[in-house]
Design a protein around this motif. Structure first.
Motif, PDB file in Angstrom:
ATOM      1  N   SER A   1       0.683  -1.347   0.126  1.00 31.30           N
ATOM      2  CA  SER A   1      -0.027  -0.013  -0.123  1.00 31.30           C
ATOM      3  C   SER A   1       0.763   1.316  -0.179  1.00 31.30           C
ATOM      4  N   TYR A   2       2.167   1.192   0.210  1.00 30.75           N
ATOM      5  CA  TYR A   2       3.076   2.485   0.616  1.00 30.75           C
ATOM      6  C   TYR A   2       3.611   2.626  -0.966  1.00 30.75           C
ATOM      7  N   GLY A   3       3.497   1.536  -1.863  1.00 27.20           N
ATOM      8  CA  GLY A   3       4.183   1.951  -3.301  1.00 27.20           C
ATOM      9  C   GLY A   3       5.522   1.972  -3.411  1.00 27.20           C
ATOM     10  N   VAL A   4       6.300   1.305  -2.274  1.00 24.28           N
ATOM     11  CA  VAL A   4       7.759   1.567  -2.480  1.00 24.28           C
ATOM     12  C   VAL A   4       8.340   0.430  -3.451  1.00 24.28           C
ATOM     13  N   VAL A   5       8.770   1.432  -4.555  1.00 26.28           N
ATOM     14  CA  VAL A   5       9.859   0.483  -5.536  1.00 26.28           C
ATOM     15  C   VAL A   5      11.117   0.969  -5.883  1.00 26.28           C
TER      16      VAL A   5
ATOM     17  N   GLY B   1      15.391  -2.780   4.055  1.00 26.92           N
ATOM     18  CA  GLY B   1      16.657  -2.388   4.025  1.00 26.92           C
ATOM     19  C   GLY B   1      17.504  -2.142   2.674  1.00 26.92           C
ATOM     20  N   HIS B   2      16.810  -2.656   1.810  1.00 25.23           N
ATOM     21  CA  HIS B   2      17.200  -2.109   0.582  1.00 25.23           C
ATOM     22  C   HIS B   2      16.878  -0.890   0.135  1.00 25.23           C
TER      23      HIS B   2
ATOM     24  N   ALA C   1      14.945 -10.070  -5.689  1.00 26.33           N
ATOM     25  CA  ALA C   1      13.655 -10.729  -5.781  1.00 26.33           C
ATOM     26  C   ALA C   1      12.878 -10.221  -4.690  1.00 26.33           C
ATOM     27  N   ASP C   2      13.283  -9.780  -3.754  1.00 23.68           N
ATOM     28  CA  ASP C   2      12.509  -9.256  -2.595  1.00 23.68           C
ATOM     29  C   ASP C   2      13.124  -7.959  -2.175  1.00 23.68           C
TER      30      ASP C   2
END
Length: 428
Positions: free
Chosen positions: A247-251, A267-268, A262-263
């Motif tokens: 829901s936060y749309g973090v990409v 942290g990333h 892959a995930d």
């Protein structure tokens, strides 16, 4: 050219050990296979291995303007190759910085290559607001124990970022501090030197009423506010490896080294390297200078330029840093609704119950660099940023009237200048 891993110290190009040598300081114990210095916690052989791993990346940053052989006490740079001899009044500029407690996240994730770009971003892009072109950089790493792959990873990241901003990495030092730092502990700092011709110097002396405020998108948190980030995550009991709710749309942002993960974890998202703005800003300065020259514009002793100043958004957030380039008597009025705050900030604010004022006084909230430009140069500024793969936002204007805003910020970073007025509400 001087590169050392000072576990005693070791020259980072040749791998030769200098100083603190048993043969120099007394009679060596040739029957003991373990050097006394190594027994004290300093491993010069590990330093030599780190050198071999990093030296190709370091040398790739160096052109013919970097002089001298390896193993010298100082890096040499040919100033004439930087075009200084043709400048009317060449000014040297320098900047120094580190990456703060973001290092703790790199340690937790065991990802060391991105920290180098963070360092270059913090150091070199602090030269950018004055229109300074970076020439060369040095780095310093202090650690509890030299782990060759880790040290080489950090330095290789520095070297790659130096290449990206056309800056030579001419010298460096890695110091091993057993008994002072923990075995897994390290810190990194750097300094850069650049040049600008005095008549083309950018800054508050050029900023005037009617200028437009254009922001360039950030890649994420960059390298500031990590003490708050780490406290939020620790208090919430969330693992760095956990996923952020969709829901936060973090990409992953454009150019992310983690784009193929892959995930894509918390942290990333928090470890995304600092975006580098130097090339974009210097290209804009040059095109702005050409545009003003064609129009016959001059500003006293300064050459005319459609670009008047840049502000690097680092510690203290947008307003605190924008204040530094607003002259006394003027006000930058910024509308918060003109850009969308990236999801990582909203997630951290929700996770830690952080209010808007605290957030905007700590993080960049999605804007990593700000340009102050002549109104007719706004389209060129936005288009240049887009060509560089960055978002650009027209955020506001510079005014000489009474500032109208929900918050008025001035007098930050020890600068007595103008005011930044923040108004409107953020879009998430």
């Amino acid at each position: 050219m001087n590169f050392e891993v000072n576990s005693g110290a070791t020259d980072a190009i040749t791998g030769g050990t200098t100083g603190n040598n048993p043969r120099e300081n007394g009679t060596a114990n040739l029957t003991n296979p373990v050097n006394a210095y190594a027994r004290a916690g300093v491993d010069t052989q590990a330093g030599d291995r780190a050198v071999e791993l990093m030296k190709t990346a370091v040398q790739a940053t160096q052109g013919p303007e970097v002089l001298g052989g390896t193993g010298g006490f100082a890096g040499l740079y040919d100033a004439s190759a930087a075009g200084m001899t043709t400048m009317r009044r060449p000014l040297l500029a320098t900047s120094t910085d580190g990456v703060g407690t973001k290092i703790e996240l790199a340690k937790a994730m065991r990802i060391y290559e991105t920290i180098g770009q963070d360092l270059v971003g913090m150091v070199v892009d602090d030269l950018t607001p004055a229109g300074v072109r970076p020439l060369f950089m040095t780095d310093y790493i202090a650690c509890g124990r030299v782990v060759p792959q880790m040290i080489a990873g950090v330095v290789e990241g520095i070297a790659r970022a130096c290449q990206a901003v056309d800056c030579a990495l001419v010298a460096g030092e890695t110091a091993e501090h057993p008994g002072v730092l923990g075995v897994a502990d390290f810190d990194v700092a750097g300094a850069a030197t650049g040049v600008v011709d005095a008549p083309r110097l950018l800054g508050p002396q050029r900023v005037c009423a009617g200028d437009m405020v254009v922001g360039f998108g950030a890649s994420g948190l960059h390298s500031n506010g990590y003490s708050l980030v780490r406290r939020i995550v620790a208090d919430a009991g969330v693992a760095w490896e956990s996923s952020i709710p969709q829901s936060y749309g973090v990409v992953a942002p454009h150019g992310s080294p983690f784009a193929d993960s892959a995930d894509y974890s918390l942290g990333h998202a928090c470890l995304e390297p600092t975006r580098l703005y130097s090339r974009l800003c210097l290209d804009l300065e040059n095109s702005g200078w050409l545009a003003a020259r064609q129009a016959g514009d001059f500003v006293g002793e300064l050459d005319g330029n459609r670009v008047h100043a840049f502000a690097h958004v680092t510690g203290g957030g947008l307003a605190a840093n924008l204040c530094r380039v607003i002259p006394a008597g003027l006000h930058a009025v910024v509308d918060r609704s003109t850009w969308q705050v990236p999801g990582i900030f909203r997630y951290l604010m929700d996770l830690g119950g952080v209010d808007v004022t605290s957030a905007e006084d700590t993080w960049n909230l999605g804007v990593g660099m700000v340009a102050l430009v002549h109104p007719d140069f706004v389209p060129a500024t936005v288009q240049a940023a887009q060509r560089a793969g960055m978002e650009a936002f027209v955020m506001g204007t510079v005014s000489d009237g009474i500032p109208a805003g929900e918050r008025l910020i001035s007098g930050t970073k020890g600068v007595s200048g103008g005011t930044v007025a923040l108004r409107g509400e953020y879009r998430y």
